[in-house]
Write a protein that holds these residues in place. Structure first.
Motif, PDB file in Angstrom:
ATOM      1  N   MET A 107       6.477 -38.563  -3.621  1.00 13.42           N
ATOM      2  CA  MET A 107       7.149 -38.502  -2.202  1.00 13.42           C
ATOM      3  C   MET A 107       6.699 -36.961  -1.820  1.00 13.42           C
ATOM      4  O   MET A 107       6.483 -36.577  -0.757  1.00 13.42           O
ATOM      5  CB  MET A 107       8.462 -38.809  -2.120  1.00 13.42           C
ATOM      6  N   ILE A 127       3.496 -35.946  -0.377  1.00 13.88           N
ATOM      7  CA  ILE A 127       3.115 -36.181   1.325  1.00 13.88           C
ATOM      8  C   ILE A 127       3.644 -35.002   2.131  1.00 13.88           C
ATOM      9  O   ILE A 127       2.883 -34.429   2.989  1.00 13.88           O
ATOM     10  CB  ILE A 127       3.787 -37.595   1.664  1.00 13.88           C
ATOM     11  N   ILE A 128       4.620 -34.462   1.607  1.00 17.20           N
ATOM     12  CA  ILE A 128       5.273 -33.327   2.592  1.00 17.20           C
ATOM     13  C   ILE A 128       4.378 -32.321   2.311  1.00 17.20           C
ATOM     14  O   ILE A 128       4.083 -31.395   3.318  1.00 17.20           O
ATOM     15  CB  ILE A 128       6.616 -33.070   2.190  1.00 17.20           C
ATOM     16  N   MET A 164       1.140 -31.907   1.737  1.00 15.67           N
ATOM     17  CA  MET A 164       0.005 -32.231   2.341  1.00 15.67           C
ATOM     18  C   MET A 164      -0.350 -31.107   3.446  1.00 15.67           C
ATOM     19  O   MET A 164      -1.352 -30.594   3.645  1.00 15.67           O
ATOM     20  CB  MET A 164      -0.334 -33.450   2.745  1.00 15.67           C
ATOM     21  N   LYS A 165       0.604 -30.845   4.562  1.00 11.15           N
ATOM     22  CA  LYS A 165       0.337 -29.937   5.607  1.00 11.15           C
ATOM     23  C   LYS A 165       0.369 -28.693   5.339  1.00 11.15           C
ATOM     24  O   LYS A 165      -0.346 -27.967   5.990  1.00 11.15           O
ATOM     25  CB  LYS A 165       1.490 -30.368   6.759  1.00 11.15           C
ATOM     26  N   TRP A 223      -5.236 -30.157  -2.749  1.00 14.05           N
ATOM     27  CA  TRP A 223      -4.192 -31.284  -2.577  1.00 14.05           C
ATOM     28  C   TRP A 223      -4.837 -32.707  -2.830  1.00 14.05           C
ATOM     29  O   TRP A 223      -4.062 -33.491  -3.877  1.00 14.05           O
ATOM     30  CB  TRP A 223      -3.475 -31.289  -1.391  1.00 14.05           C
ATOM     31  N   SER A 280      -3.572 -34.963  -6.030  1.00 14.47           N
ATOM     32  CA  SER A 280      -3.350 -36.248  -5.787  1.00 14.47           C
ATOM     33  C   SER A 280      -3.948 -37.412  -6.515  1.00 14.47           C
ATOM     34  O   SER A 280      -3.644 -38.410  -7.048  1.00 14.47           O
ATOM     35  CB  SER A 280      -3.100 -36.387  -4.322  1.00 14.47           C
TER      36      SER A 280
END
Length: 117
Positions: free
Chosen positions: A75, A78-79, A81-82, A89, A93
């Motif tokens: 989880m 995903i945060i 990634m930006k 990343w 992943s």
């Protein structure tokens, strides 16, 4: 550096002394049959208090717990990634998800996911 070593030694000594004292003071006798038997309104129990436990339930619970922790680790990816470099990343992943898929394939191949066996 010497202060850390002394503090570590003192902490280890204090915990060892406390564990030894607790072990000496908490000695209980296991010879009393009445205290070890389950209580059923003053009667001797009809059946054994310990029922046999299916190992299949335990294995499914452990597998669920492992995959639950893995989802909790996925989880935040995903945060992040930006805020991170996209190539690093994606590499991390991909590596992490590949390990998860290899673990799932191994459990499937070993028959841990077959409930009817």
């Amino acid at each position: 550096m010497m202060m850390i070593a002394i503090t570590t030694f003192l902490i280890l000594m204090i915990t060892t002394i406390l564990m030894t004292i607790a072990n000496i003071l908490s000695k209980k006798t296991f010879m009393d049959r009445e205290k070890n038997s389950p209580f059923e309104c003053g009667f001797d129990p009809f059946n054994s208090a310990r029922l046999p436990f299916s190992i299949q339930f335990f294995l499914i619970a452990v597998i669920f717990l492992i995959f639950d922790v893995e989802i909790a680790l996925l989880m935040p990816m995903i945060i992040i990634m930006k805020m991170s470099n996209l190539t690093s990343w994606m590499l991390v992943s991909f590596f992490f998800i590949t390990i998860l898929l290899i673990g799932l394939y191994h459990e499937w191949n070993q028959g841990a996911l077959n409930w009817a066996s």
